[in-house]
Motif scaffolding. Structure first.
Motif, PDB file in Angstrom:
ATOM      1  N   ARG A 125       0.834  -1.206   0.000  1.00  0.00           N
ATOM      2  CA  ARG A 125       0.000   0.000   0.000  1.00  0.00           C
ATOM      3  C   ARG A 125       0.869   1.256   0.000  1.00  0.00           C
ATOM      4  O   ARG A 125       0.601   2.222  -0.720  1.00  0.00           O
ATOM      5  CB  ARG A 125      -0.917  -0.038   1.218  1.00  0.00           C
ATOM      6  CG  ARG A 125      -1.962   1.060   1.258  1.00  0.00           C
ATOM      7  CD  ARG A 125      -2.901   0.845   2.439  1.00  0.00           C
ATOM      8  NE  ARG A 125      -3.506  -0.474   2.395  1.00  0.00           N
ATOM      9  CZ  ARG A 125      -3.399  -1.397   3.341  1.00  0.00           C
ATOM     10  NH1 ARG A 125      -2.732  -1.131   4.448  1.00  0.00           N
ATOM     11  NH2 ARG A 125      -3.965  -2.572   3.204  1.00  0.00           N
ATOM     12  N   PHE A 126       1.939   1.239   0.782  1.00  0.00           N
ATOM     13  CA  PHE A 126       2.807   2.416   0.853  1.00  0.00           C
ATOM     14  C   PHE A 126       3.782   2.476  -0.312  1.00  0.00           C
ATOM     15  O   PHE A 126       4.167   3.563  -0.747  1.00  0.00           O
ATOM     16  CB  PHE A 126       3.537   2.454   2.194  1.00  0.00           C
ATOM     17  CG  PHE A 126       2.648   2.900   3.324  1.00  0.00           C
ATOM     18  CD1 PHE A 126       2.330   4.230   3.492  1.00  0.00           C
ATOM     19  CD2 PHE A 126       2.078   1.976   4.187  1.00  0.00           C
ATOM     20  CE1 PHE A 126       1.486   4.653   4.512  1.00  0.00           C
ATOM     21  CE2 PHE A 126       1.231   2.380   5.208  1.00  0.00           C
ATOM     22  CZ  PHE A 126       0.934   3.730   5.370  1.00  0.00           C
ATOM     23  N   LEU A 127       4.172   1.330  -0.827  1.00  0.00           N
ATOM     24  CA  LEU A 127       5.095   1.318  -1.964  1.00  0.00           C
ATOM     25  C   LEU A 127       4.444   1.862  -3.230  1.00  0.00           C
ATOM     26  O   LEU A 127       5.137   2.207  -4.188  1.00  0.00           O
ATOM     27  CB  LEU A 127       5.619  -0.101  -2.206  1.00  0.00           C
ATOM     28  CG  LEU A 127       6.631  -0.600  -1.165  1.00  0.00           C
ATOM     29  CD1 LEU A 127       6.874  -2.099  -1.334  1.00  0.00           C
ATOM     30  CD2 LEU A 127       7.933   0.167  -1.263  1.00  0.00           C
TER      31      LEU A 127
ATOM     32  N   GLN B  65       8.841   5.712  -1.488  1.00  0.00           N
ATOM     33  CA  GLN B  65      10.034   4.913  -1.746  1.00  0.00           C
ATOM     34  C   GLN B  65      10.299   3.949  -0.593  1.00  0.00           C
ATOM     35  O   GLN B  65      10.054   4.267   0.576  1.00  0.00           O
ATOM     36  CB  GLN B  65      11.245   5.837  -1.925  1.00  0.00           C
ATOM     37  CG  GLN B  65      11.150   6.774  -3.108  1.00  0.00           C
ATOM     38  CD  GLN B  65      12.394   7.620  -3.256  1.00  0.00           C
ATOM     39  OE1 GLN B  65      13.481   7.103  -3.504  1.00  0.00           O
ATOM     40  NE2 GLN B  65      12.239   8.934  -3.106  1.00  0.00           N
ATOM     41  N   ALA B  66      10.829   2.792  -0.937  1.00  0.00           N
ATOM     42  CA  ALA B  66      11.098   1.764   0.065  1.00  0.00           C
ATOM     43  C   ALA B  66      12.049   2.271   1.150  1.00  0.00           C
ATOM     44  O   ALA B  66      11.921   1.910   2.325  1.00  0.00           O
ATOM     45  CB  ALA B  66      11.677   0.521  -0.605  1.00  0.00           C
ATOM     46  N   LYS B  67      12.991   3.135   0.784  1.00  0.00           N
ATOM     47  CA  LYS B  67      13.977   3.628   1.755  1.00  0.00           C
ATOM     48  C   LYS B  67      13.343   4.509   2.831  1.00  0.00           C
ATOM     49  O   LYS B  67      13.967   4.782   3.859  1.00  0.00           O
ATOM     50  CB  LYS B  67      15.090   4.398   1.046  1.00  0.00           C
ATOM     51  CG  LYS B  67      14.655   5.694   0.400  1.00  0.00           C
ATOM     52  CD  LYS B  67      15.816   6.386  -0.284  1.00  0.00           C
ATOM     53  CE  LYS B  67      15.396   7.712  -0.911  1.00  0.00           C
ATOM     54  NZ  LYS B  67      14.984   8.703   0.083  1.00  0.00           N
TER      55      LYS B  67
ATOM     56  N   CYS C  78      11.130  -6.204  -1.653  1.00  0.00           N
ATOM     57  CA  CYS C  78      12.297  -5.370  -1.988  1.00  0.00           C
ATOM     58  C   CYS C  78      13.566  -6.192  -1.749  1.00  0.00           C
ATOM     59  O   CYS C  78      14.169  -6.118  -0.668  1.00  0.00           O
ATOM     60  CB  CYS C  78      12.319  -4.104  -1.139  1.00  0.00           C
ATOM     61  SG  CYS C  78      10.904  -3.026  -1.402  1.00  0.00           S
ATOM     62  N   PRO C  79      13.972  -6.980  -2.743  1.00  0.00           N
ATOM     63  CA  PRO C  79      15.099  -7.917  -2.565  1.00  0.00           C
ATOM     64  C   PRO C  79      16.418  -7.260  -2.189  1.00  0.00           C
ATOM     65  O   PRO C  79      17.307  -7.921  -1.649  1.00  0.00           O
ATOM     66  CB  PRO C  79      15.195  -8.600  -3.941  1.00  0.00           C
ATOM     67  CG  PRO C  79      13.838  -8.451  -4.539  1.00  0.00           C
ATOM     68  CD  PRO C  79      13.330  -7.129  -4.058  1.00  0.00           C
ATOM     69  N   LYS C  80      16.575  -5.969  -2.465  1.00  0.00           N
ATOM     70  CA  LYS C  80      17.830  -5.284  -2.138  1.00  0.00           C
ATOM     71  C   LYS C  80      17.877  -4.809  -0.688  1.00  0.00           C
ATOM     72  O   LYS C  80      18.868  -4.228  -0.247  1.00  0.00           O
ATOM     73  CB  LYS C  80      18.037  -4.095  -3.081  1.00  0.00           C
ATOM     74  CG  LYS C  80      18.257  -4.500  -4.533  1.00  0.00           C
ATOM     75  CD  LYS C  80      18.511  -3.271  -5.414  1.00  0.00           C
ATOM     76  CE  LYS C  80      18.737  -3.676  -6.864  1.00  0.00           C
ATOM     77  NZ  LYS C  80      18.971  -2.490  -7.727  1.00  0.00           N
ATOM     78  N   GLY C  81      16.798  -5.033   0.056  1.00  0.00           N
ATOM     79  CA  GLY C  81      16.794  -4.691   1.473  1.00  0.00           C
ATOM     80  C   GLY C  81      16.629  -3.221   1.772  1.00  0.00           C
ATOM     81  O   GLY C  81      17.105  -2.733   2.800  1.00  0.00           O
ATOM     82  N   GLU C  82      15.915  -2.493   0.897  1.00  0.00           N
ATOM     83  CA  GLU C  82      15.756  -1.045   1.096  1.00  0.00           C
ATOM     84  C   GLU C  82      14.857  -0.704   2.278  1.00  0.00           C
ATOM     85  O   GLU C  82      14.945   0.387   2.839  1.00  0.00           O
ATOM     86  CB  GLU C  82      15.174  -0.383  -0.165  1.00  0.00           C
ATOM     87  CG  GLU C  82      15.986  -0.608  -1.425  1.00  0.00           C
ATOM     88  CD  GLU C  82      15.401  -1.728  -2.279  1.00  0.00           C
ATOM     89  OE1 GLU C  82      15.016  -2.773  -1.690  1.00  0.00           O
ATOM     90  OE2 GLU C  82      15.320  -1.558  -3.497  1.00  0.00           O
ATOM     91  N   ILE C  83      13.957  -1.612   2.649  1.00  0.00           N
ATOM     92  CA  ILE C  83      13.051  -1.351   3.776  1.00  0.00           C
ATOM     93  C   ILE C  83      13.795  -1.607   5.079  1.00  0.00           C
ATOM     94  O   ILE C  83      14.305  -2.704   5.313  1.00  0.00           O
ATOM     95  CB  ILE C  83      11.793  -2.242   3.704  1.00  0.00           C
ATOM     96  CG1 ILE C  83      10.998  -1.930   2.432  1.00  0.00           C
ATOM     97  CG2 ILE C  83      10.912  -2.036   4.931  1.00  0.00           C
ATOM     98  CD1 ILE C  83       9.818  -2.859   2.209  1.00  0.00           C
ATOM     99  N   ALA C  84      13.871  -0.590   5.925  1.00  0.00           N
ATOM    100  CA  ALA C  84      14.569  -0.733   7.206  1.00  0.00           C
ATOM    101  C   ALA C  84      13.702  -1.495   8.203  1.00  0.00           C
ATOM    102  O   ALA C  84      12.476  -1.346   8.225  1.00  0.00           O
ATOM    103  CB  ALA C  84      14.931   0.635   7.762  1.00  0.00           C
TER     104      ALA C  84
END
Length: 225
Positions: free
Chosen positions: A20-22, A26-28, A50-56
């Motif tokens: 919903r937020f994406l 932005q994921a970051k 987010c496979p690159k791990g952008e979500i903290a």
């Protein structure tokens, strides 16, 4: 465990919340606050999107309900993400089913306007039934699409719930809160000063500070005051 449940057998509540937020952010700029026991489940769901791990992912060493959790998240965002004092932030429960993302984001845009004026803004939902297990907000005056809150009613009796559900003056409190760091810290210093101890705390001291805090929701600590 509720954030990991599914309604349709596919996406969990947490995954739906993140999606919903994406759609608009932005994921970051997303931080998931969780406890240690749920960390790996949360990480798995975040990496799926987010496979690159952008979500903290921020792990609470001690769970003390939503007021300390929000204070800890704001401290993290200020130190690690460069959050400005007057940038809007959204506290979003990850166990809510929202049928229309379009309506949600439209409401969010209106809420941000109030947050930038220095208010705490809650998103309410029109009651569908006399539900005793939910919190209600009784509406006051309306101004530019936002309503003041006359009072909070937490988990009412059956008779009170029936009145609130159908009086057209009350909404379910969804727990979605929009504000700024400036407003949060200002109100915390006035109404629940111990929360401010999390603002400058070092990472290695977080557990000790949290241990000394009262377990309290942001509703009770700040909003109802």
């Amino acid at each position: 465990s509720k954030p990991f449940l599914t309604i349709d057998g596919e996406a969990s509540f947490l995954e739906e919340t993140l999606k919903r937020f994406l759609l608009s952010y932005q994921a970051k700029d997303i931080v998931v606050v969780t406890n240690a026991s749920s960390y790996f489940l949360v990480r798995k769901e975040c990496l799926r999107l987010c496979p690159k791990g952008e979500i903290a992912i921020l792990v609470e060493p001690v769970s003390k309900s939503t007021a300390p959790a929000l204070a800890l998240a704001l401290s993290f965002l200020e130190k690690e993400k460069g959050l400005g004092l007057n940038e809007p932030i959204v506290l979003s429960p990850s166990d809510a089913h929202i049928g229309s993302n379009e309506a949600f984001h439209k409401a969010l845009q209106e809420a941000v306007k109030g947050a930038l004026e220095g208010f705490f803004v809650l998103l309410g939902a029109v009651p569908l039934r006399a539900e005793r297990g939910y919190g209600y907000v009784e509406l006051g005056e309306e101004k530019e699409g936002l309503y003041s809150i006359r009072r909070f009613v937490e988990k009412p009796s059956k008779q009170v719930a029936e009145v609130l559900a159908f009086d057209r003056l009350s909404l379910w409190n969804t727990g979605h809160l929009i504000t700024t760091a400036s407003t949060f810290w200002q109100e915390a210093s006035l109404h629940h000063p111990p929360l401010c101890s999390l603002r400058e705390v070092d990472l290695e001291e977080v557990e000790q500070v949290l241990e000394g805090l009262e377990e309290i929701s942001v509703d009770y600590a700040l909003l109802e005051k």
